[in-house]
Design an enzyme around this catalytic site. Structure first.
Site, mmCIF file in Angstrom:
data_model
loop_
_atom_site.group_PDB
_atom_site.id
_atom_site.type_symbol
_atom_site.label_atom_id
_atom_site.label_comp_id
_atom_site.label_asym_id
_atom_site.label_seq_id
_atom_site.Cartn_x
_atom_site.Cartn_y
_atom_site.Cartn_z
ATOM 1 N N LYS A 36 0.843 -1.194 0.000
ATOM 2 C CA LYS A 36 0.000 0.000 0.000
ATOM 3 C C LYS A 36 0.874 1.239 0.000
ATOM 4 C CE LYS A 36 0.684 1.972 3.321
ATOM 5 N NZ LYS A 36 1.962 2.559 3.871
ATOM 6 N N TYR B 25 -4.331 4.311 6.241
ATOM 7 C CA TYR B 25 -4.845 3.397 7.281
ATOM 8 C C TYR B 25 -6.139 3.937 7.882
ATOM 9 C CZ TYR B 25 -0.547 0.648 7.196
ATOM 10 O OH TYR B 25 0.488 -0.163 6.805
HETATM 11 P P1 NAD Z 1 12.455 1.777 2.411
HETATM 12 O O1 NAD Z 1 12.974 3.119 2.042
HETATM 13 O O2 NAD Z 1 12.952 1.169 3.664
HETATM 14 O O3 NAD Z 1 12.708 0.738 1.232
HETATM 15 C C1 NAD Z 1 12.529 1.082 -0.119
HETATM 16 C C2 NAD Z 1 13.383 0.185 -0.986
HETATM 17 O O4 NAD Z 1 13.240 0.593 -2.347
HETATM 18 C C3 NAD Z 1 14.877 0.279 -0.648
HETATM 19 O O5 NAD Z 1 15.433 -1.013 -0.647
HETATM 20 C C4 NAD Z 1 15.449 1.102 -1.796
HETATM 21 O O6 NAD Z 1 16.783 0.761 -2.076
HETATM 22 C C5 NAD Z 1 14.531 0.691 -2.935
HETATM 23 N N1 NAD Z 1 14.501 1.670 -4.020
HETATM 24 C C6 NAD Z 1 14.555 1.358 -5.316
HETATM 25 N N2 NAD Z 1 14.527 2.468 -6.070
HETATM 26 C C7 NAD Z 1 14.486 3.505 -5.226
HETATM 27 C C8 NAD Z 1 14.444 4.912 -5.413
HETATM 28 N N3 NAD Z 1 14.437 5.458 -6.637
HETATM 29 N N4 NAD Z 1 14.400 5.684 -4.328
HETATM 30 C C9 NAD Z 1 14.368 5.155 -3.081
HETATM 31 N N5 NAD Z 1 14.398 3.819 -2.838
HETATM 32 C C10 NAD Z 1 14.457 3.000 -3.910
HETATM 33 O O7 NAD Z 1 10.871 1.912 2.416
HETATM 34 P P2 NAD Z 1 9.838 0.920 3.122
HETATM 35 O O8 NAD Z 1 9.442 1.505 4.430
HETATM 36 O O9 NAD Z 1 10.324 -0.457 3.090
HETATM 37 O O10 NAD Z 1 8.559 1.097 2.153
HETATM 38 C C11 NAD Z 1 8.463 0.414 0.916
HETATM 39 C C12 NAD Z 1 6.972 0.232 0.567
HETATM 40 O O11 NAD Z 1 6.367 -0.559 1.577
HETATM 41 C C13 NAD Z 1 6.166 1.525 0.497
HETATM 42 O O12 NAD Z 1 5.219 1.447 -0.539
HETATM 43 C C14 NAD Z 1 5.461 1.602 1.838
HETATM 44 O O13 NAD Z 1 4.235 2.298 1.785
HETATM 45 C C15 NAD Z 1 5.252 0.132 2.136
HETATM 46 N N6 NAD Z 1 5.195 -0.152 3.579
HETATM 47 C C16 NAD Z 1 4.149 -0.848 4.066
HETATM 48 C C17 NAD Z 1 4.058 -1.125 5.412
HETATM 49 C C18 NAD Z 1 2.908 -1.926 5.951
HETATM 50 O O14 NAD Z 1 2.771 -2.030 7.168
HETATM 51 N N7 NAD Z 1 2.095 -2.529 5.092
HETATM 52 C C19 NAD Z 1 5.053 -0.680 6.285
HETATM 53 C C20 NAD Z 1 6.143 0.021 5.753
HETATM 54 C C21 NAD Z 1 6.202 0.281 4.389
#
Ligand code: NAD
Length: 367
Positions: free
Chosen positions: A131, A215
């Site tokens: 999401k 949420y």
């Molecule tokens: P994060 O920044 O920790 O991870 C993002 C990943 O994408 C990294 O590994 C990064 O290297 C990669 N990436 C690839 N291309 C990129 C770019 N151009 N710029 C930045 N990063 C790039 O983020 P996250 O917290 O893991 O979030 C990722 C997704 O998961 C989002 O869509 C977020 O909404 C979702 N999320 C959902 C929940 C949940 O509880 N369902 C919780 C956290 C995150």
């Protein structure tokens, strides 16, 4: 993105549907676990999802996709993923040739969800996507169309739909024990740290609403048990705060439901919230934390008494239940509980929330 989407959509064909049918057949082989490829090895993927795949009944981690070779090396070694099952973004489309991969789980910045979902469908793989599903309703529609055309399932990672307190709250709110639902409040927010993609609109698609306010919206909808018919919203963003150069901070919104319930929802990047309440003439329920990773708590007030709801620990936590649900839906030949349509509904309302805040008027919603 748009040109790329057109390109990948244009490349789809009947062979994809055949590939998906084979995927279904493989998922049904006795004793064989459904193989996920994780795309994007960031915080949520590595801290929440990958460890939980070890606990799944029907699923396992079989492949990794990342732009960082050191991460592929590190997590490949930790999770015993052979070099043949580690992919860069440039290599991504080669997942088509790997029969161990049944589905892709897209855990990338929001504006990359559509492209990586559509390319997975093009490779004949089912998709779990985080999401918010995308950064616009148009992208969400393209993702649904691509998965339908390829004959693969699309599921959105709305983990609260697999969490026992949230399931109990849905059941209570809809059962009538509180009387007909009249008021819902749903609050989600946190104090955003600077210098991250979430604050960069081309990557996030928007501010608190896309990330955490979703949420509040999704909970209001699943607690009401019906779709809202009108939304009005108000935003406040301090543009001198360097975090909010391109995205919104606070955006609160109200939803009117056809059965008479009104929802007041908070979405914030500068205050901490994780709670909802449902009120009817005969009582209320309150959850706090409501949609966290762990430690959910809930209270119900009826007949002048407030009692804490204590639920037995389920066999599967919300992450494991969510991950197992996609192969279960494929084996049953049904749509996942949190399908692309569920994600699209949120995206349409999110667009109406932004429009309402911008134009200072209520926006009617159509189903
Ligand atoms: P994060 O920044 O920790 O991870 C993002 C990943 O994408 C990294 O590994 C990064 O290297 C990669 N990436 C690839 N291309 C990129 C770019 N151009 N710029 C930045 N990063 C790039 O983020 P996250 O917290 O893991 O979030 C990722 C997704 O998961 C989002 O869509 C977020 O909404 C979702 N999320 C959902 C929940 C949940 O509880 N369902 C919780 C956290 C995150």
């Amino acid at each position: 993105m748009a040109a790329n989407r057109r390109h990948v959509l244009a490349g789809m064909g009947a062979t994809l549907a055949a590939g998906a049918l084979m995927g279904r057949a493989r998922a049904q082989e006795p004793g064989r676990k459904f193989g996920y490829a994780i795309v994007g090895l960031g915080s949520y993927a590595t801290r929440q999802i990958m460890p939980r795949l070890k606990e799944c009944e029907h699923a396992r981690l079989v492949a990794l996709v990342s732009g960082t070779p050191a991460k592929l090396e590190q997590y490949g070694a930790e999770y015993d993923i052979p070099a043949t099952h580690r992919y860069s973004y440039a290599d991504y489309d080669r997942i088509r040739d790997n029969p161990d991969i049944d589905a892709v789980y897209v855990i990338l910045p929001n504006s990359m969800h559509a492209e990586y979902t559509i390319r997975a469908a093009q490779a004949g793989k089912h998709v779990m996507c985080e999401k918010p599903m995308a950064v616009s309703a148009a992208e969400a529609e393209a993702m649904i169309a691509a998965c339908q055309q390829a004959g693969v399932k699309l599921m959105i990672g709305y983990r609260s739909h697999f969490e026992v307190h949230n399931l109990h709250a849905m059941e209570l709110a809809r059962s009538g024990v509180l009387g007909a639902t009249r008021i819902i409040t749903s609050e989600h927010g946190f104090n955003a740290q600077p210098n991250q993609w979430r604050l960069d609109k081309p990557l996030s698609g928007g501010g608190s609403l896309m990330d955490i306010g979703i949420y509040s919206l999704n909970a209001a909808r699943y607690l009401a048990g019906e779709e809202p018919v009108e939304v009005s919203a108000m935003e406040f963003t301090d543009r001198s705060d360097p975090r909010f150069a391109t995205v919104e901070d606070r955006i609160n919104f109200q939803l009117r439901f056809p059965g008479g319930a009104l929802a007041s929802c908070v979405s914030s990047y500068t205050s901490n919230h994780n709670t909802y309440r449902v009120h009817g003439p005969d009582g209320w329920l309150r959850a706090e934390p409501a949609t966290s990773y762990t430690d959910h708590q809930m209270w119900v007030h009826r007949d002048g008494k407030t009692e804490q709801v204590r639920l037995p620990t389920p066999a599967k936590n919300q992450f494991v239940a969510q991950l197992d649900h996609l192969p279960e839906a494929i084996m049953a030949g049904t749509e996942p509980r949190t399908s692309g349509t569920e994600g699209l509904r949120d995206m349409r309302i999110i667009e109406a929330i932004y429009q309402s805040a911008r134009e200072g008027r209520a926006i009617p919603l159509t189903a």
